[in-house]
Design a protein around this motif. Structure first.
Motif, PDB file in Angstrom:
ATOM      1  N   LEU A 103       0.769  -1.139   0.106  1.00  0.00           N
ATOM      2  CA  LEU A 103       0.083  -0.059   0.107  1.00  0.00           C
ATOM      3  C   LEU A 103       0.852   1.210  -0.008  1.00  0.00           C
ATOM      4  O   LEU A 103       0.485   2.020  -0.664  1.00  0.00           O
ATOM      5  CB  LEU A 103      -1.035   0.098   1.152  1.00  0.00           C
ATOM      6  CG  LEU A 103      -1.804   1.181   1.184  1.00  0.00           C
ATOM      7  CD1 LEU A 103      -2.963   1.287   0.317  1.00  0.00           C
ATOM      8  CD2 LEU A 103      -2.540   1.274   2.728  1.00  0.00           C
ATOM      9  N   SER A 104       1.962   1.391   0.927  1.00  0.00           N
ATOM     10  CA  SER A 104       2.819   2.312   0.966  1.00  0.00           C
ATOM     11  C   SER A 104       3.509   2.517  -0.418  1.00  0.00           C
ATOM     12  O   SER A 104       3.615   3.658  -0.926  1.00  0.00           O
ATOM     13  CB  SER A 104       3.796   2.156   1.951  1.00  0.00           C
ATOM     14  OG  SER A 104       5.008   3.217   1.966  1.00  0.00           O
TER      15      SER A 104
ATOM     16  N   ASN B  20       2.512   1.763  -3.300  1.00  0.00           N
ATOM     17  CA  ASN B  20       1.419   2.287  -4.567  1.00  0.00           C
ATOM     18  C   ASN B  20       1.234   3.714  -4.280  1.00  0.00           C
ATOM     19  O   ASN B  20       1.095   4.256  -5.103  1.00  0.00           O
ATOM     20  CB  ASN B  20       0.240   1.217  -4.294  1.00  0.00           C
ATOM     21  CG  ASN B  20       0.436  -0.023  -4.839  1.00  0.00           C
ATOM     22  OD1 ASN B  20      -0.454  -0.786  -4.477  1.00  0.00           O
ATOM     23  ND2 ASN B  20       1.390  -0.145  -5.495  1.00  0.00           N
ATOM     24  N   PHE B  21       1.026   4.185  -3.017  1.00  0.00           N
ATOM     25  CA  PHE B  21       1.023   5.546  -2.796  1.00  0.00           C
ATOM     26  C   PHE B  21       2.140   6.315  -3.159  1.00  0.00           C
ATOM     27  O   PHE B  21       1.849   7.675  -3.525  1.00  0.00           O
ATOM     28  CB  PHE B  21       0.572   5.979  -1.339  1.00  0.00           C
ATOM     29  CG  PHE B  21      -0.994   5.891  -1.141  1.00  0.00           C
ATOM     30  CD1 PHE B  21      -1.870   6.947  -1.339  1.00  0.00           C
ATOM     31  CD2 PHE B  21      -1.609   4.599  -0.761  1.00  0.00           C
ATOM     32  CE1 PHE B  21      -3.129   7.032  -1.244  1.00  0.00           C
ATOM     33  CE2 PHE B  21      -3.020   4.738  -0.860  1.00  0.00           C
ATOM     34  CZ  PHE B  21      -3.722   5.787  -0.890  1.00  0.00           C
TER      35      PHE B  21
ATOM     36  N   LEU C  94       1.800   6.984  -6.577  1.00  0.00           N
ATOM     37  CA  LEU C  94       0.886   7.999  -7.122  1.00  0.00           C
ATOM     38  C   LEU C  94       1.485   9.360  -6.969  1.00  0.00           C
ATOM     39  O   LEU C  94       1.193  10.121  -7.706  1.00  0.00           O
ATOM     40  CB  LEU C  94      -0.300   7.673  -5.990  1.00  0.00           C
ATOM     41  CG  LEU C  94      -1.329   8.897  -6.203  1.00  0.00           C
ATOM     42  CD1 LEU C  94      -2.070   8.717  -7.571  1.00  0.00           C
ATOM     43  CD2 LEU C  94      -2.406   8.583  -5.157  1.00  0.00           C
ATOM     44  N   LEU C  95       2.256   9.423  -5.703  1.00  0.00           N
ATOM     45  CA  LEU C  95       2.806  10.779  -5.701  1.00  0.00           C
ATOM     46  C   LEU C  95       4.067  11.310  -6.797  1.00  0.00           C
ATOM     47  O   LEU C  95       3.949  12.210  -7.351  1.00  0.00           O
ATOM     48  CB  LEU C  95       3.968  10.743  -4.342  1.00  0.00           C
ATOM     49  CG  LEU C  95       4.883  11.866  -4.067  1.00  0.00           C
ATOM     50  CD1 LEU C  95       3.789  13.160  -3.890  1.00  0.00           C
ATOM     51  CD2 LEU C  95       5.546  11.792  -2.813  1.00  0.00           C
TER      52      LEU C  95
ATOM     53  N   HIS D  68      -2.071  15.581  -4.491  1.00  0.00           N
ATOM     54  CA  HIS D  68      -3.414  15.354  -4.866  1.00  0.00           C
ATOM     55  C   HIS D  68      -4.212  15.795  -3.618  1.00  0.00           C
ATOM     56  O   HIS D  68      -3.979  15.331  -2.378  1.00  0.00           O
ATOM     57  CB  HIS D  68      -3.689  13.965  -5.212  1.00  0.00           C
ATOM     58  CG  HIS D  68      -2.705  13.208  -6.104  1.00  0.00           C
ATOM     59  ND1 HIS D  68      -1.522  12.894  -5.999  1.00  0.00           N
ATOM     60  CD2 HIS D  68      -2.973  13.107  -7.524  1.00  0.00           C
ATOM     61  CE1 HIS D  68      -0.895  12.367  -7.219  1.00  0.00           C
ATOM     62  NE2 HIS D  68      -1.699  12.459  -8.069  1.00  0.00           N
TER      63      HIS D  68
ATOM     64  N   VAL E 292      -5.715  13.111  -0.882  1.00  0.00           N
ATOM     65  CA  VAL E 292      -4.597  12.446  -0.001  1.00  0.00           C
ATOM     66  C   VAL E 292      -4.081  13.490   1.173  1.00  0.00           C
ATOM     67  O   VAL E 292      -4.080  13.378   2.128  1.00  0.00           O
ATOM     68  CB  VAL E 292      -3.352  12.037  -0.821  1.00  0.00           C
ATOM     69  CG1 VAL E 292      -2.253  11.725  -0.028  1.00  0.00           C
ATOM     70  CG2 VAL E 292      -3.974  10.999  -1.798  1.00  0.00           C
TER      71      VAL E 292
ATOM     72  N   ARG F  39      -4.747  13.342   5.390  1.00  0.00           N
ATOM     73  CA  ARG F  39      -3.777  13.086   6.099  1.00  0.00           C
ATOM     74  C   ARG F  39      -3.238  14.294   7.089  1.00  0.00           C
ATOM     75  O   ARG F  39      -2.689  14.168   8.170  1.00  0.00           O
ATOM     76  CB  ARG F  39      -2.435  12.755   5.143  1.00  0.00           C
ATOM     77  CG  ARG F  39      -2.615  11.335   4.399  1.00  0.00           C
ATOM     78  CD  ARG F  39      -2.093  10.052   5.537  1.00  0.00           C
ATOM     79  NE  ARG F  39      -0.988  10.134   5.385  1.00  0.00           N
ATOM     80  CZ  ARG F  39      -0.201   9.475   6.450  1.00  0.00           C
ATOM     81  NH1 ARG F  39      -1.208   9.070   7.629  1.00  0.00           N
ATOM     82  NH2 ARG F  39       0.823   9.194   6.803  1.00  0.00           N
TER      83      ARG F  39
ATOM     84  N   LYS G  98       6.542  12.271   1.227  1.00  0.00           N
ATOM     85  CA  LYS G  98       6.703  10.991   1.308  1.00  0.00           C
ATOM     86  C   LYS G  98       6.133  10.263   2.422  1.00  0.00           C
ATOM     87  O   LYS G  98       5.591   9.081   2.437  1.00  0.00           O
ATOM     88  CB  LYS G  98       8.128  10.662   1.092  1.00  0.00           C
ATOM     89  CG  LYS G  98       8.718  10.680  -0.269  1.00  0.00           C
ATOM     90  CD  LYS G  98      10.230  10.689  -0.330  1.00  0.00           C
ATOM     91  CE  LYS G  98      10.821  11.091  -1.622  1.00  0.00           C
ATOM     92  NZ  LYS G  98      12.292  10.749  -1.793  1.00  0.00           N
TER      93      LYS G  98
ATOM     94  N   TYR H 298       2.129  10.387   1.839  1.00  0.00           N
ATOM     95  CA  TYR H 298       1.594   9.405   0.771  1.00  0.00           C
ATOM     96  C   TYR H 298       2.076   8.118   1.247  1.00  0.00           C
ATOM     97  O   TYR H 298       1.292   7.047   1.356  1.00  0.00           O
ATOM     98  CB  TYR H 298       2.471   9.787  -0.506  1.00  0.00           C
ATOM     99  CG  TYR H 298       1.586  10.781  -1.341  1.00  0.00           C
ATOM    100  CD1 TYR H 298       0.850  10.160  -2.278  1.00  0.00           C
ATOM    101  CD2 TYR H 298       1.624  11.858  -1.108  1.00  0.00           C
ATOM    102  CE1 TYR H 298       0.063  11.205  -3.172  1.00  0.00           C
ATOM    103  CE2 TYR H 298       1.118  12.973  -1.645  1.00  0.00           C
ATOM    104  CZ  TYR H 298       0.133  12.783  -2.967  1.00  0.00           C
ATOM    105  OH  TYR H 298      -0.519  13.553  -3.459  1.00  0.00           O
ATOM    106  N   GLY H 299       3.310   7.835   2.004  1.00  0.00           N
ATOM    107  CA  GLY H 299       3.813   6.526   2.075  1.00  0.00           C
ATOM    108  C   GLY H 299       4.131   5.792   3.462  1.00  0.00           C
ATOM    109  O   GLY H 299       4.451   4.970   3.670  1.00  0.00           O
TER     110      GLY H 299
END
Length: 483
Positions: free
Chosen positions: A9-10, A12-13, A16-17, A39, A42, A46, A82, A85-86
């Motif tokens: 998951l981390s 993939n995000f 995306l970044l 985005h 996101v 967060r 980072k 996102y991750g």
């Protein structure tokens, strides 16, 4: 039963970044010289800060919302993104000041989890740096008013060593909230009359129009001071002052004290057993250290090279104190990591035993002389480098200590921060141990050392010209830790 797949998951995000196609937010940092694309969904999910900002910003003609944070560096914001996102924060080979600044920015962006983690990291692993930059840390955290762990950590130090703040040149610029937090402490290790003097000094400094001569003060002047100190005065322990202290120190300023309190102070001095209407705060406790039972066996010291007085002097340099520590009030202990006579003089042994240790002092005893020389590295030694690498810091220094025929100590701080410390790659770890500047001071394999006489990356030479190369009879490496 729950299966977790956070790593993917981390990843993939983070992908995306890095995808520049679907962004709808641009964040401009570092005086608008660097831009990051992100985005909105996101960011809003967060960070409460970004949620509020994005709700109040209108998109441009391309349906892009632009946020400007000129004071944030690109390097720090890259790490922030980072993390957002991750959930990844890479702090390898970064200065402690960078971690501190990252914590401040994380707090600004309302990233509570990251802020708390960095706060704990600084307290648990960077204590030496926190003390070296104590004034900066203390004032910054009280400005932000959201670092309770660091506030408590700093206050725990100050109550034991109040001179760190009260005797500092910028004491009068201390925030009111910080001063009040100290006055509330029952364990502040100062005489109450001295605390009163500092409070008056702080209060007067906040009002530049007050006359310097107390005899010239008007009723309005006293009222001004009373108003300034209204948060501080309730925490003075008036009823634990002596008669002379009240007469000499409190009475000249009695107009800033409520009439009932002044009457109660005087009554208490005359008849201490009688009750008063004012609140009597407890006296401040004196910290007592139990002495070990006396034995006939002499105490075994931790070093064969330096004395406790040497350790106090080096500690003073680490904290950049103008008032020298002594062996009795030194806030640091030196824990031995390596001794040449115990662990051997092979350079590779240094990189093996000192790897990961930060805030270290290296000392050597020069063969055939009374010389004791060494260096301080605030960074963590790292033996994982494939190639040699310069490490940057403003806080390292090299030195020569007063000993025997050596009448005066020499302190030489780094002046070229980019060439402060040289970390050896795998191959050269067989030939060189700790290395300060471009040959300013290093320990080579099997007792061979060098101190360059020409000034290079440090302020001044630490040996008088005879030979740049010399042999040693022993060397020791200590990690500097809090008591």
């Amino acid at each position: 039963m729950a299966l977790n797949f956070f790593d993917k998951l981390s990843q993939n995000f983070i992908e995306l970044l890095n995808d520049k196609d679907d962004y709808n937010v641009i964040i401009k940092v570092e005086n608008k010289e660097k831009s990051f694309m992100a985005h909105s969904n996101v960011l809003k999910c967060r960070s409460p800060y970004f949620r509020r900002e994005l709700e109040n910003i209108q998109p441009n003609e391309n349906n892009i919302k632009i946020i400007t944070k000129s004071s944030v560096s690109a390097q720090i914001f890259d790490i922030i993104l980072k993390y957002i996102y991750g959930g990844i924060v890479n702090l390898e080979n970064v200065e402690t000041r960078f971690i501190f600044d990252l914590m401040l920015v994380a707090n600004e962006f309302k990233l509570e989890e990251l802020t708390n983690k960095l706060e704990i990291l600084l307290i648990d692993t960077k204590a030496s740096w926190l003390k070296t930059h104590f004034s900066l840390v203390y004032r910054t955290i009280y400005d932000a008013q959201n670092f309770k762990k660091l506030e408590n950590y700093c206050n725990d130090i100050i109550v034991k060593y109040p001179n760190l703040i009260f005797d500092s040149s910028d004491f009068t610029s201390l925030q009111e909230s910080a001063l009040v937090s100290l006055l509330k402490r029952d364990d502040l290790q100062m005489k109450e009359v001295e605390i009163w003097d500092y409070v008056i000094k702080w209060g007067i400094s906040q009002n530049s129009t007050l006359p310097t001569n107390l005899e010239e003060w008007s009723k309005e002047n006293f009222f001004t001071l009373k108003t300034t100190l209204q948060q501080c005065l309730p925490f003075i322990r008036y009823f634990h002052l002596t008669t002379y202290e009240v007469l000499d120190k409190i009475k000249p300023y009695k107009k800033i004290i409520d009439k009932q309190l002044w009457d109660d102070i005087n009554q208490h001095l005359l008849a201490p057993e009688r009750p008063v209407k004012s609140i009597i705060l407890p006296s401040r406790s004196v910290l007592v250290t139990d002495l070990p039972p006396r034995t006939n066996k002499s105490e075994e010291f931790f070093s064969t090279i330096v004395s406790k007085d040497h350790v106090a002097e080096i500690s003073t340099w680490i904290d950049r104190n103008t008032t020298a520590y002594t062996s009795t009030n030194n806030p640091y202990k030196f824990e031995l990591i390596l001794s040449g006579t115990r662990d051997g003089f092979a350079s590779q042994k240094f990189w093996e035993l000192c790897h990961g240790h930060a805030g270290t002092v290296v000392v050597v005893k020069v063969k055939g002389t009374d010389e004791i020389i060494g260096g301080y590295n605030p960074l963590a030694w790292d033996n994982s480098n494939i190639n040699n690498q310069w490490m940057a810091t403003n806080d390292s220094f090299i030195f020569s200590l007063k000993n025997g025929n050596i009448k005066n100590s020499i302190l030489s701080r780094v002046k070229n921060q980019n060439n402060a410390i040289y970390y050896m790659g795998k191959i050269d770890q067989k030939s060189f141990g700790p290395y300060f500047g471009c040959d300013n001071f290093y320990i080579g394999n099997q007792c061979q050392c060098k101190c360059k006489f020409l000034i290079a990356d440090y302020e001044r030479p630490i040996r008088t010209p005879s030979s740049e190369y010399f042999k040693i009879v022993n060397y020791e490496v200590f990690e500097v830790r809090n008591f």
